[in-house]
Design a protein around this motif. Structure first.
Motif, PDB file in Angstrom:
ATOM      1  N   TRP A  49       0.836  -1.208   0.000  1.00 39.06           N
ATOM      2  CA  TRP A  49       0.000   0.000   0.000  1.00 39.06           C
ATOM      3  C   TRP A  49       0.868   1.254   0.000  1.00 39.06           C
ATOM      4  O   TRP A  49       1.955   1.266   0.563  1.00 39.06           O
ATOM      5  N   ASN A  50       0.337   2.310  -0.591  1.00 39.22           N
ATOM      6  CA  ASN A  50       1.031   3.597  -0.547  1.00 39.22           C
ATOM      7  C   ASN A  50       0.834   4.256   0.808  1.00 39.22           C
ATOM      8  O   ASN A  50      -0.115   3.941   1.528  1.00 39.22           O
ATOM      9  N   ASP A  51       1.716   5.165   1.146  1.00 41.70           N
ATOM     10  CA  ASP A  51       1.621   5.872   2.427  1.00 41.70           C
ATOM     11  C   ASP A  51       0.553   6.961   2.371  1.00 41.70           C
ATOM     12  O   ASP A  51       0.233   7.493   1.307  1.00 41.70           O
ATOM     13  N   THR A  52       0.027   7.289   3.536  1.00 39.07           N
ATOM     14  CA  THR A  52      -0.892   8.423   3.677  1.00 39.07           C
ATOM     15  C   THR A  52      -0.375   9.231   4.866  1.00 39.07           C
ATOM     16  O   THR A  52       0.532   8.779   5.581  1.00 39.07           O
ATOM     17  N   PRO A  53      -0.954  10.411   5.117  1.00 41.54           N
ATOM     18  CA  PRO A  53      -0.520  11.193   6.283  1.00 41.54           C
ATOM     19  C   PRO A  53      -0.676  10.420   7.603  1.00 41.54           C
ATOM     20  O   PRO A  53       0.042  10.672   8.564  1.00 41.54           O
ATOM     21  N   LEU A  54      -1.594   9.455   7.617  1.00 38.14           N
ATOM     22  CA  LEU A  54      -1.804   8.677   8.843  1.00 38.14           C
ATOM     23  C   LEU A  54      -0.715   7.609   9.038  1.00 38.14           C
ATOM     24  O   LEU A  54      -0.450   7.184  10.172  1.00 38.14           O
ATOM     25  N   SER A  55      -0.076   7.209   7.947  1.00 36.24           N
ATOM     26  CA  SER A  55       0.949   6.156   8.049  1.00 36.24           C
ATOM     27  C   SER A  55       2.017   6.578   9.053  1.00 36.24           C
ATOM     28  O   SER A  55       2.494   7.710   9.032  1.00 36.24           O
ATOM     29  N   GLY A  56       2.383   5.680   9.927  1.00 29.95           N
ATOM     30  CA  GLY A  56       3.446   5.990  10.888  1.00 29.95           C
ATOM     31  C   GLY A  56       2.956   6.634  12.176  1.00 29.95           C
ATOM     32  O   GLY A  56       3.722   6.781  13.123  1.00 29.95           O
ATOM     33  N   VAL A  57       1.685   7.023  12.247  1.00 30.72           N
ATOM     34  CA  VAL A  57       1.188   7.673  13.468  1.00 30.72           C
ATOM     35  C   VAL A  57       0.920   6.619  14.547  1.00 30.72           C
ATOM     36  O   VAL A  57       0.259   5.613  14.295  1.00 30.72           O
ATOM     37  N   ASN A  58       1.461   6.864  15.738  1.00 31.47           N
ATOM     38  CA  ASN A  58       1.196   5.991  16.885  1.00 31.47           C
ATOM     39  C   ASN A  58       0.306   6.706  17.895  1.00 31.47           C
ATOM     40  O   ASN A  58       0.239   7.938  17.905  1.00 31.47           O
ATOM     41  N   SER A  59      -0.298   5.928  18.788  1.00 31.12           N
ATOM     42  CA  SER A  59      -1.194   6.532  19.789  1.00 31.12           C
ATOM     43  C   SER A  59      -0.472   7.560  20.656  1.00 31.12           C
ATOM     44  O   SER A  59      -1.045   8.586  21.011  1.00 31.12           O
ATOM     45  N   ALA A  60       0.783   7.280  20.978  1.00 29.64           N
ATOM     46  CA  ALA A  60       1.516   8.216  21.838  1.00 29.64           C
ATOM     47  C   ALA A  60       1.666   9.573  21.151  1.00 29.64           C
ATOM     48  O   ALA A  60       1.577  10.624  21.802  1.00 29.64           O
ATOM     49  N   GLN A  61       1.842   9.529  19.824  1.00 30.45           N
ATOM     50  CA  GLN A  61       1.974  10.800  19.098  1.00 30.45           C
ATOM     51  C   GLN A  61       0.644  11.555  19.081  1.00 30.45           C
ATOM     52  O   GLN A  61       0.610  12.780  19.213  1.00 30.45           O
ATOM     53  N   VAL A  62      -0.464  10.821  18.925  1.00 31.60           N
ATOM     54  CA  VAL A  62      -1.782  11.462  18.944  1.00 31.60           C
ATOM     55  C   VAL A  62      -1.944  12.227  20.252  1.00 31.60           C
ATOM     56  O   VAL A  62      -2.290  13.414  20.280  1.00 31.60           O
ATOM     57  N   ARG A  63      -1.620  11.550  21.335  1.00 29.32           N
ATOM     58  CA  ARG A  63      -1.834  12.177  22.643  1.00 29.32           C
ATOM     59  C   ARG A  63      -0.889  13.376  22.831  1.00 29.32           C
ATOM     60  O   ARG A  63      -1.287  14.403  23.367  1.00 29.32           O
ATOM     61  N   ALA A  64       0.329  13.247  22.356  1.00 30.70           N
ATOM     62  CA  ALA A  64       1.281  14.360  22.481  1.00 30.70           C
ATOM     63  C   ALA A  64       0.834  15.546  21.634  1.00 30.70           C
ATOM     64  O   ALA A  64       0.915  16.706  22.071  1.00 30.70           O
ATOM     65  N   ASP A  65       0.331  15.266  20.434  1.00 30.97           N
ATOM     66  CA  ASP A  65      -0.150  16.354  19.573  1.00 30.97           C
ATOM     67  C   ASP A  65      -1.355  17.057  20.196  1.00 30.97           C
ATOM     68  O   ASP A  65      -1.506  18.275  20.091  1.00 30.97           O
TER      69      ASP A  65
END
Lengths: 164, 733
Positions: free
Chosen positions: B282-298
């Motif tokens: 599959w091709n990458d999207t902006p969501l690719s690579g995002v982890n839950s810890a990053q969501v919470r930090a953002d």
């Protein structure tokens, strides 16, 4: 060919022996009362009786029931001839979406066959493998205990919706 | 007495008894002749879109709303049966296809949600029942030669001179008459069925395996499809290798569709086994690579940063805080959640001779029709949607991507197809309850008045994706570009101009604040979001009702007293708090058990809940929940109780277990072993007390849910002194 008894009648299937019993019953024999929920034996929606024992048929290959006696919800009771548990399910309005209830009732029937007077803890233990996403648990428990106590006397004649 | 103003052309006028096929009549909008999408039975007569009577005195009710467990078939047949004078348990119940006559009066589309079915149809369906009864009385008067004043009705019969004549006897005459439009409605004291105890009308079907769900549909020649989708939502397919799968038994077709690779076989098991053998990239999207810890930090960074939108700004919160006796600030977290309805998504589509049929249990058949039209190019007039019982809805079945997938497969293969999602598909490729970070600063004066409330939420907006999914479904004629543009516009509006009402609902409305500020900052990592049972209230109630409890402890005031003092402007909520508060004062939990209180208004219903909780070895156990609610007239009190019980259980799964986490942009959870659902051994006893205010009905499907998480968290504080501000609640965090 794999032969087994399905709700009292001998049946035979040429399906791949690894096919889970659930799909043989639903797709080959067209009995749709037993449901697919997880495919991993985690939710209990597919519960049937094999030689009287409640099993998760989404992970049971059909080869494993060769020569055995399989009972589904359709073999337990019908709208005009309800099993006491089905009658209690109606009287207590147990179901909400209803999708898990075939499996719940099959687990409950196996429990009562083994243990006609279960305690609340016995019910919890026997039913812990059956998920109800609508959260009908208090009513499922109440219905099982009521049937065990012989408290319900279901009379189909008083329920017009049953007679269709 | 209330009446509904239906135009003269609003009712179907069938002037003869019809023998078969589709009935032609007038649409509710009156703008065009349109067939009602229902099958007419031998000798069947349709006085309107909702009823079909046959000479053998059977009456079929075409239920305009979708049955997902909330008891809508029982509730709505009770409304129409009450005025028709027909035992609701005796209706045959059927689903109509798509027609504006079946629109949800509160929504203007043929969709089910928002806990509003009873409220929305309360007047309409009683009026339809009353008009039909009046029509049958007029027909009986002509046939029997007895003035209508000397006629009465009794459960499906006209009574004349002490003799009972079945309604079905008069259908031929009735068919030649004009139905009245505003027959008088009963007063509450005359109700025979509304407000009475009566089992659900679908209980026998659902206890015998005979209720037909979407997954149970089986049509001749049907093949089975399983789709392999991107682990990261929205990614496009780079390549796939199906060389092994092609060789597997029963496989008939393997094809690329818009959402992945479809494997089609003679049976589901063959399709599933072969799909497991397909390799995809599959091709990458902006969501690719995002982890839950990053969501919470953002989210934390956005909370500390400038407000995206200030939604409410009344009084002066800084002055209010400065003047307050007690000031308190806290942050609350709620994760992404899956609906995890027990019936996985599925649809059957058949395309033949330029016509399409689709079978699927959905919260809005019109959306299914639109997506079939879009994916097949077939005009909506040539599409028939067959609804079914829904194996759980909870908001999930208002998004219809599975319909598009099934249609694309049916078009490409030319075969009738059943698409079934696996549980893993359902868990990982769904639409989710948004995660939320909420911060509240509040001030209490020396009299215990909560004068000041400064609240902010950070997270994604569920309306955006939901609208983005609905536009292509509701307007199949719009090009993809236009639908995407509309979604993008909604996105930017909610980011910069106004808050999505669903993002903030419940965060401030219940209390009498003098100084109020409510702000929102949108942070959206691209996981598809949608409404999840009780929508924004599912997380805002956790924040607000935890904060109120914290304030009460800080100020040294009983938490129920504090709520009573500060809900003077919401008298109905104040009253349920008062009623529950009387129990609160009297309840004496046994040793080791502790109580927590919470109250909340959602979907126009007020609910207070008391949770009795113990904590042993770090494990939270909820033993008992007492719920007091005011939902106006309880049409079926037992279903009201059941819905509140179910809302509590659904909310407890979220409070104790629920979290969808991202790893590399993909949902980590896959099945019930790592997304556990509350089981019987964890389920508390639930007692429901309905306060009878006698007003028109309000919602019950969702309002039981929001108070339970804070009630449990507040009880855990009472038990341990530990304040848990993150869901799911965990003492080990």
């Amino acid at each position: 060919m794999i032969e087994f008894k399905l709700n009292g009648k001998t049946v035979a299937t040429a399906d791949d022996p690894n096919t889970p019993l659930l799909w043989v019953v639903r797709d080959t024999f067209k009995l749709k009362g037993s449901k697919f929920g997880c495919g991993a034996g985690l939710c209990g929606a597919c519960t049937m009786h094999v030689d009287g024992t409640a099993i998760r048929t989404c992970t049971t290959p059909v080869a494993a029931v060769a020569g055995k006696d399989v009972t589904t919800i359709e073999g337990l009771g019908t709208p005009d001839n309800l099993h006491p548990l089905q009658a209690a399910w109606h009287d207590i309005s147990v179901p909400q979406c209803g999708y898990c209830q075939s499996g719940q009732i099959m687990s409950a029937a196996a429990l009562l066959a083994d243990n006609p007077s279960p305690s609340e803890d016995d019910v919890d233990a026997a039913m812990a493998g059956n998920i109800c996403r609508c959260g009908c648990y208090p009513r499922i428990k109440k219905a099982i205990l009521a049937v065990a106590a012989g408290e319900l006397a279901y009379d189909a004649a008083t329920h017009p919706e049953v007679q269709a | 007495m209330s009446t509904v103003n239906l135009s003269r052309r609003g009712f179907l006028r069938t002037t003869s008894v019809v023998g078969g096929g589709l009935v032609v009549g007038f649409s509710m909008s009156g703008c065009a002749e349109a067939p009602y999408p229902i099958d007419v039975m031998e000798g069947g007569y349709l006085p309107n879109a909702f009823l079909q009577l046959t000479p053998d005195n059977k009456i079929t009710f075409y239920c305009p709303r979708d049955e997902m467990g909330q008891g809508v078939t029982t509730g709505l047949s009770t409304l129409i049966g009450e005025e028709l004078d027909f035992d609701p348990a005796r209706f045959d119940i059927a689903w109509p296809g798509v027609h504006s006559a079946y629109n949800n009066p509160d929504m203007g589309v043929q969709a089910t949600g928002g806990s509003n079915s009873i409220k929305a149809h309360w007047t309409q369906l009683r009026q339809v029942g009353a008009n039909t009864r009046a029509l049958l009385l007029e027909a009986a008067s002509q046939d029997l030669g007895v003035p209508t004043a000397n006629l009465s009705t009794d459960d499906g019969h006209v009574v004349a001179n002490a003799k009972r004549y079945p309604y079905g006897q008069f259908v031929a005459t009735a068919a030649g008459l004009q139905a009245p439009e505003a027959a008088p409605l009963k007063s509450v004291s005359e109700f025979k069925f509304i407000g009475k105890e009566m089992p659900r009308v679908d209980a026998v079907l659902k206890s015998t395996g005979t209720a037909q769900f979407g997954i149970d549909v089986d049509i001749p020649g049907m093949v089975h499809a399983v789709v392999k989708r991107s682990p990261v939502a929205g990614a496009s397919l780079k390549s796939f290798d199906a060389s092994r799968a092609e060789q597997m038994p029963g496989v008939t077709d393997i094809l690329e569709i818009s959402n992945g690779v479809a494997v089609v076989a003679e049976t589901y098991w063959q399709a599933k086994t072969a799909a497991d053998a397909v390799r995809t990239e599959w091709n990458d999207t902006p969501l690719s690579g995002v982890n839950s810890a990053q969501v919470r930090a953002d989210y934390a960074a956005a909370m500390a940063g400038e407000d995206g939108v200030v939604d409410k700004d009344e009084g002066d919160v800084e002055a209010g805080l400065a003047a307050a006796d007690t000031v308190h600030e806290a942050e609350y977290w709620a994760p992404y959640l899956a609906h995890a309805a027990l019936e996985p998504m599925n649809a059957v589509v058949r395309i033949e001779d330029g016509k399409a049929e689709v079978w699927s249990g959905v919260q809005g058949v019109v959306g299914a029709e639109g997506l079939v039209a879009r994916a097949s190019g077939i005009d909506p007039e040539n599409i028939r949607v067959h609804n079914a019982y829904l194996g759980g809805g909870f908001g999930r079945r208002g998004t219809f991507g599975h319909i598009t997938e099934a249609t694309e497969i049916a078009v490409a293969t030319g075969k009738p197809v059943q698409l079934l999602w696996t549980r893993e598909d359902d868990m990982r490729h769904g639409v989710y309850r948004p995660a939320s970070l909420m911060r509240i600063r509040a001030g209490v004066d020396s009299d215990g008045r909560v004068t000041t409330w400064d609240a902010k939420r950070v997270g994604g907006n569920q309306t955006t994706t939901t609208v983005g999914n609905m536009i292509p479904a509701l307007f199949p004629g719009l090009g993809d570009g236009v639908a995407d543009f509309a979604k993008g516009t909604a996105d930017s509006i909610f980011t910069s101009w106004m808050a999505d009402p669903s993002s903030l609902e419940g965060l401030y409305e219940d209390y009498d604040f003098e100084h109020l500020k409510v702000a929102h900052t949108t942070v959206d990592h691209g996981l598809p979001l949608t409404f999840w049972r009780s929508v924004g209230h599912s997380y805002t109630a956790f924040a607000i009702e935890s904060m109120i409890d914290e304030l009460a402890h800080e100020a040294g005031i009983d938490p129920v007293e504090l709520r009573l003092m500060n809900t003077q402007n919401n008298p109905r909520l104040n009253n349920v708090i008062r009623v529950a508060g009387e129990h609160w004062k009297k309840m004496q939990p046994s040793a080791g058990r502790h109580l927590g209180f919470a109250a909340h208004n959602s979907f126009a219903t007020d609910v207070a809940e008391i949770a009795e909780v113990s904590v042993e070895n770090g494990q939270i156990r909820v033993h008992k929940v007492l719920c007091v609610l005011d939902c106006g007239i309880a049409v079926n009190p037992d279903i009201v109780r059941a819905q509140i019980e179910g809302g509590v259980m659904y909310g407890l799964t979220a409070a104790l277990h629920g979290a969808i986490e991202l790893e590399g942009g993909a949902v980590k959870e896959s099945n019930f072993h790592n997304y556990p659902i509350l089981r019987m051994n964890e389920a508390p006893e639930v007692e429901v007390i309905i306060v009878d205010s006698g007003t028109d009905p309000t919602g019950v499907g969702e309002p039981g849910l929001p108070p339970i998480a804070p009630a449990v968290a507040n009880a855990v504080f009472a038990a341990t002194g530990q304040r848990l501000r993150s869901l799911p609640l965990s003492l080990n965090a």
